[in-house]
Design a protein around this motif. Structure first.
Motif, PDB file in Angstrom:
ATOM      1  N   ASN A  20       0.811  -1.225   0.000  1.00 30.82           N
ATOM      2  CA  ASN A  20       0.000   0.000   0.000  1.00 30.82           C
ATOM      3  C   ASN A  20       0.841   1.270   0.000  1.00 30.82           C
ATOM      4  OD1 ASN A  20       1.029  -0.380   2.526  1.00 30.82           O
ATOM      5  ND2 ASN A  20      -0.819   0.201   3.633  1.00 30.82           N
ATOM      6  N   LEU A  21       2.161   1.150  -0.156  1.00 25.43           N
ATOM      7  CA  LEU A  21       3.008   2.345  -0.088  1.00 25.43           C
ATOM      8  C   LEU A  21       3.000   3.119  -1.398  1.00 25.43           C
ATOM      9  CD1 LEU A  21       6.027   0.927   1.954  1.00 25.43           C
ATOM     10  CD2 LEU A  21       4.153   2.363   2.760  1.00 25.43           C
ATOM     11  N   GLY A  22       2.927   2.425  -2.516  1.00 24.38           N
ATOM     12  CA  GLY A  22       2.835   3.089  -3.812  1.00 24.38           C
ATOM     13  C   GLY A  22       1.454   2.880  -4.397  1.00 24.38           C
ATOM     14  N   ASP A  23       1.370   2.874  -5.734  1.00 29.96           N
ATOM     15  CA  ASP A  23       0.110   2.528  -6.383  1.00 29.96           C
ATOM     16  C   ASP A  23      -0.093   1.018  -6.303  1.00 29.96           C
ATOM     17  OD1 ASP A  23      -0.573   5.094  -7.011  1.00 29.96           O
ATOM     18  OD2 ASP A  23       0.273   5.041  -9.025  1.00 29.96           O
ATOM     19  N   GLY A  24      -1.324   0.581  -6.510  1.00 32.23           N
ATOM     20  CA  GLY A  24      -1.628  -0.841  -6.419  1.00 32.23           C
ATOM     21  C   GLY A  24      -0.881  -1.647  -7.476  1.00 32.23           C
ATOM     22  N   ILE A  25      -0.598  -2.904  -7.157  1.00 30.47           N
ATOM     23  CA  ILE A  25       0.106  -3.779  -8.099  1.00 30.47           C
ATOM     24  C   ILE A  25      -0.687  -3.944  -9.404  1.00 30.47           C
ATOM     25  CG2 ILE A  25       1.178  -6.031  -8.407  1.00 30.47           C
ATOM     26  CD1 ILE A  25       2.465  -4.211  -6.260  1.00 30.47           C
ATOM     27  N   PRO A  26      -2.028  -4.083  -9.368  1.00 29.03           N
ATOM     28  CA  PRO A  26      -2.765  -4.174 -10.643  1.00 29.03           C
ATOM     29  C   PRO A  26      -2.592  -2.930 -11.502  1.00 29.03           C
ATOM     30  CG  PRO A  26      -4.149  -4.868  -8.808  1.00 29.03           C
ATOM     31  CD  PRO A  26      -2.927  -4.265  -8.209  1.00 29.03           C
ATOM     32  N   GLU A  27      -2.552  -1.758 -10.848  1.00 32.60           N
ATOM     33  CA  GLU A  27      -2.380  -0.515 -11.611  1.00 32.60           C
ATOM     34  C   GLU A  27      -0.998  -0.451 -12.266  1.00 32.60           C
ATOM     35  OE1 GLU A  27      -5.846  -0.010  -9.162  1.00 32.60           O
ATOM     36  OE2 GLU A  27      -3.824  -0.668  -8.656  1.00 32.60           O
ATOM     37  N   LEU A  28       0.030  -0.894 -11.537  1.00 33.21           N
ATOM     38  CA  LEU A  28       1.383  -0.877 -12.106  1.00 33.21           C
ATOM     39  C   LEU A  28       1.495  -1.853 -13.275  1.00 33.21           C
ATOM     40  CD1 LEU A  28       3.545  -0.710  -8.855  1.00 33.21           C
ATOM     41  CD2 LEU A  28       3.011   1.144 -10.425  1.00 33.21           C
ATOM     42  N   LEU A  29       0.903  -3.045 -13.118  1.00 36.12           N
ATOM     43  CA  LEU A  29       0.913  -4.004 -14.218  1.00 36.12           C
ATOM     44  C   LEU A  29       0.143  -3.463 -15.426  1.00 36.12           C
ATOM     45  CD1 LEU A  29       0.379  -7.378 -12.319  1.00 36.12           C
ATOM     46  CD2 LEU A  29       2.364  -6.764 -13.696  1.00 36.12           C
ATOM     47  N   SER A  30      -0.988  -2.808 -15.158  1.00 32.03           N
ATOM     48  CA  SER A  30      -1.776  -2.270 -16.265  1.00 32.03           C
ATOM     49  C   SER A  30      -1.013  -1.166 -16.998  1.00 32.03           C
ATOM     50  CB  SER A  30      -3.123  -1.744 -15.760  1.00 32.03           C
ATOM     51  OG  SER A  30      -2.948  -0.578 -14.976  1.00 32.03           O
ATOM     52  N   TYR A  31      -0.181  -0.415 -16.254  1.00 34.51           N
ATOM     53  CA  TYR A  31       0.648   0.617 -16.904  1.00 34.51           C
ATOM     54  C   TYR A  31       1.672  -0.027 -17.840  1.00 34.51           C
ATOM     55  CZ  TYR A  31       4.231   4.185 -17.516  1.00 34.51           C
ATOM     56  OH  TYR A  31       5.154   5.054 -18.053  1.00 34.51           O
ATOM     57  N   LEU A  32       2.277  -1.141 -17.406  1.00 31.40           N
ATOM     58  CA  LEU A  32       3.263  -1.816 -18.252  1.00 31.40           C
ATOM     59  C   LEU A  32       2.623  -2.351 -19.531  1.00 31.40           C
ATOM     60  CD1 LEU A  32       5.247  -3.824 -15.532  1.00 31.40           C
ATOM     61  CD2 LEU A  32       5.979  -1.733 -16.694  1.00 31.40           C
TER      62      LEU A  32
END
Length: 876
Positions: free
Chosen positions: A278-290
């Motif tokens: 929970n320190l950065g953006d959610g893992i799904p959001e980071l994967l979706s950015y990639l």
């Protein structure tokens, strides 16, 4: 394994995913304890996958890579999948993360855990990497901050302590990693700590040492803002994505592209840092950015980030073991190739299930230059627990289905590019043509297995060979037993009434039974009772593998089983079917010895509805078994156990006192609630009052109690909110230390009998509360407050129970319109009114309960849970 379609080229890609940093451990706060073990971590990445699918399906036009359904030929890698679906646990339908780098959880939120918790965390890491059905999926990280630094593939160092550590007990460990070119994970909490890392790097150069291989892990990118780009300037250092935001990741990638051009992706490593996600953006959001059009990365770039860059840093076999290397191998050609792979899986399963050997590591070959993964070539290392020496074999599955297995020999260590797939293929081919045994006919299968025992340096190959391929037959013997020839039992190192682990490859089934020796039984034949044959889903004549069972047997007091999700079957129908056949389930399960992941098939006509063991009390660990002679047997559908937030609210309108409803199944309702309420005062009066003229309020309270009872075995990270809206609004609250919260955590609170009793008492108190013409408006307000508190990190279902006679009041409308329109939120309204007087409201699914039946109520609840979990809510 992430399966996507590139919308530019219309090609399908399978991306191997490796989590570069995950934490496993135990956290204790006051009297509360939470365990983040391997199973919980797997549940988390499964939830990430669901959230990622929701994101991509909602905004398909924003993605270059659109997630596709993983058909059989596209699913998880075949060998690792078969191994993980073996005798220690159930198979998953698909994977998102294939392998994990794990370290002990030593601190959380910046606060160090107690020494006892740190020690327990270290033991959990060892358990995840050595004694789990998924052991081949986990790499160990050695953490210098702990009390017990278990050796691993790479080492974790806290940046703020790195200079002092070069003068302390960890100095030699760190220098060993530097000299051997093995990766060092540097954890950075504050931007200023980067200066200490730079001073340390200068010190290494001044000492004439090689540049360390670094993975930089910024715990919280939000603290770094524009200074995050300083990480790019450290030569050759990889940067972990854990803790990042889309903004910071975009800045990093921009800086890397300016500095390195097409090679920018070689410097990023995917990781979650679970459970601190929970320190950065959610893992799904980071994967979706990639995967997005905005980044527009090539398939090679994506694969490097998700797995290739990390695998390029990891040694292909554990560097901390002593080995017994040798020359030799075995090759299966032609029609023998496919069954030879199954025999290889059988051998590894039997060796590891006996607990005399441990699967220490599993690695796919890959290309350092392109980051591509070769799943047809892999390396496995077994640890002999007696000698504490490792044995490594390299396996190559060729396009013509032939299978090459060769022992790791000294010549493999002569090159430092052994992880290059083309080089490994050449080495395996060289071994196959010079020193390997070659078989090309199914009649040579036994000889092939003997060759495998030599490759793995098995100490007592006769026991392993004795465990393989028994023909299954039936006999009139007690349930929970196996009858074998006396010589066969002796070959397994067992005697009469000892426990034996049996494995069926056809369904991935495993179970434990007690042995019955027989002088009349034929060799290589195992006999089972007809009932066990049916309930375990087996067939006469199929092949069974046996091995001696080494663990203890626990006397279970309670056991929880769940059904397999049935995609095309209505969950309400499943609930009714299980309810009507509860006695048949008990008869099927009770005589068996079962453990986590064991399956039972109670229904001959519905073999697609197996039951699987989820939990026992006392708890049996993975690989252990329980006897169920006196156990309370509970069955729950997966909908009631999923990770979801649930809000239950009763609206006490003025007309709720009317007695115009009936209980359609009074016996079922009474028997279901009797045990739950037996320790509460006045419960007999409440249940005895059930009849054809029940009040609307009674039906509402009973409905809430039944829903609550269905959720009491849920141990997910979801939350439960409970409220009564009448003349005043009352929320159930619970105190944790100095903190009072208006909700219940499934995972930490529902294990307490006191909390469960308090929840029931709270609902029963609704019978005495003052009614109000504003009750429904208060209820809608409470639901909105809960949603604001919970957020939308997971699916949420709100259940509102009342007659809604006051809903037309204008005071309710603002709260109704404020309800979320998210597809993973649903409002299910249970209307306790006579059918002639009912009407649909303007929002939410409305179910009129003029006659309460337990099957009807729980069916509606299960259907709603399935809808929100799939993002198919139709609330608005």
């Amino acid at each position: 394994m992430l399966v996507v379609e590139d919308i530019k080229t219309r090609e399908i890609y399978r991306f191997l995913v490796v989590d570069g940093c995950m934490q496993i451990g135990v956290v204790t706060l006051n009297s509360h304890e939470k365990t983040f073990d391997a199973e919980r971590a797997l549940g988390y990445v499964s939830r990430v996958k669901g959230q990622l699918l929701s994101l991509v399906s909602s905004y398909k036009h924003s993605y270059r890579y659109v997630l596709r359904r993983a058909y059989d030929h596209l699913k998880k890698p075949p060998f690792l999948a078969s191994l993980s679906g073996g005798p220690a646990g159930a198979q998953e339908t698909e994977w998102l993360v294939d392998q994990f780098a794990v370290k002990p959880l030593l601190s959380i939120g910046g606060l160090n855990l107690t020494q006892r918790n740190q020690e327990r965390s270290s033991k959990l890491v060892v358990s995840a990497t050595k004694a789990s059905q998924n052991e081949g999926r986990f790499f160990r990280i050695q953490d210098t901050g702990g009390t017990d630094a278990t050796r691993g593939f790479f080492i974790a160092v806290h940046a703020k302590r790195i200079l002092k550590m070069m003068e302390g007990k960890d100095r030699n460990d760190i220098l060993r990693f530097v000299k051997r070119g093995r990766p060092i994970l540097i954890q950075l909490a504050e931007p200023e700590e980067l200066d200490d890392v730079l001073k340390w790097l200068i010190h290494m150069r001044d000492s004439k040492l090689r540049d360390p291989v670094l993975i930089l892990h910024v715990l919280d990118h939000k603290k770094w803002t524009d200074r995050i780009e300083r990480l790019v300037d450290i030569p050759h250092a990889r940067i972990l994505t854990a803790g990042s935001t889309i903004v910071s990741l975009s800045s990093l990638i921009g800086a890397l592209r300016r500095k390195l051009g097409n090679g920018w992706s070689e410097r990023l490593v995917f990781g979650t840092n679970y459970p601190e996600t929970n320190l950065g953006d959610g893992i799904p959001e980071l994967l979706s950015y990639l995967l997005s059009k905005n980044l527009d990365a090539s398939p090679q770039d994506i694969q490097r980030i998700l797995a290739g860059n990390l695998l390029a840093l990891l040694p292909i076999r554990p560097p901390y073991l002593k080995y017994q290397d040798r020359d030799g191998g075995v090759v299966a050609e032609g029609r023998l190739g496919k069954p030879a792979m199954q025999e290889l899986i059988r051998v590894v399963q039997i060796l590891t299930s006996s607990r005399e050997y441990t699967l220490e590591s599993f690695s796919y070959a890959h290309d350092r230059e392109t980051g591509t993964i070769d799943t047809s070539t892999f390396v496995l290392t077994l640890l002999d627990e007696q000698s504490k020496r490792g044995t490594t074999v390299v396996v190559r599955q060729n396009p013509d289905s032939s299978l090459e297995v060769c022992s790791w020999s000294p010549q493999f260590d002569m090159t430092d590019v052994a992880q290059d797939p083309s080089n490994l293929k050449a080495l395996v081919r060289s071994c196959s043509t010079t020193s390997a045994l070659i078989f090309d006919s199914p009649v040579h299968l036994n000889s092939y297995v003997k060759g495998l025992t030599k490759c793995f340096n098995v100490r007592r190959p006769e026991e392993l060979l004795a465990a393989l391929r028994y023909r299954l037959e039936t006999a009139e013997i007690p349930r929970g037993h196996l009858r074998l020839a006396d010589a066969s039992i002796g070959a397994l190192g067992k005697s009469a009434d000892d426990t034996i682990l049996a494995m069926s490859q056809r369904k991935g089934q495993w179970w434990v039974a007690r042995s019955i020796p027989s002088y009349e039984a034929r060799p290589r034949t195992v006999m089972i009772s007809e009932d066990d044959l049916r309930y375990l889903g087996l067939e006469i004549g199929e092949e069974i593998d046996l091995t001696g069972y080494q663990e203890g047997v626990v006397e279970a007091e309670r056991i929880l089983l769940t059904t397999k999700p049935q995609e095309d079957v209505d969950p309400g129908e499943t609930y009714s079917y299980l309810h009507l056949h509860s006695r048949q389930i008990e008869e099927a399960v009770r005589p068996l010895l079962l453990g986590q992941g064991s399956k039972v098939y109670p229904f001959a006509k519905r073999d697609s509805l197996p039951l699987e063991v989820v939990r026992t009390d006392p708890l049996v660990q993975t690989g252990e078994i329980a006897t169920l002679t006196e156990a309370e047997i509970m069955v729950r559908q997966p909908e009631f156990l999923q990770d979801v937030d649930v809000i239950i609210c009763i609206a006490l309108g003025k007309q709720m006192v009317l007695r115009d409803l009936e209980i359609g199944t009074p016996y079922s309702v009474g028997s279901r609630l009797k045990e739950a309420l037996q320790d509460l005062e006045n419960y007999p009066d409440f249940l005895d009052d059930l009849g054809a003229d029940s009040s609307r309020l009674q039906v509402a309270v009973i409905s809430a109690l039944l829903i609550l009872e269905s959720l009491e075995e849920n141990r997910s990270e979801g939350r439960l909110g409970l409220c009564i809206a009448g003349e005043r609004l009352k929320k159930f609250s619970i105190q944790h230390g100095a903190e009072i919260q208006d909700f219940v955590d499934f995972d930490r609170d529902l294990e307490s009998p006191e909390v469960r009793a308090a929840l029931r008492m709270f609902l029963l108190d609704a019978l005495q509360e003052n009614k109000s013409s504003k009750a429904t408006a208060h209820a809608y307000r409470a639901i909105n407050e809960y949603v604001d508190d919970f957020g939308m990190a997971r699916p949420a279902l709100a259940v509102l129970i009342g007659d809604f006679a006051d809903e037309v009041d204008e005071t309710a409308r603002p709260f109704v319109h404020a309800l979320p329109t998210h597809e993973c939120f649903e409002l299910l309204r249970l209307q306790t009114r006579a059918l002639a007087d009912s009407k649909n409201g303007e929002d939410g699914n409305v179910v009129t309960m003029d006659s309460l039946t337990i099957q009807g109520l729980m069916g509606e609840f299960a259907r709603a849970l399935r809808r929100v979990e799939r993002g198919q809510s139709s609330s608005r």
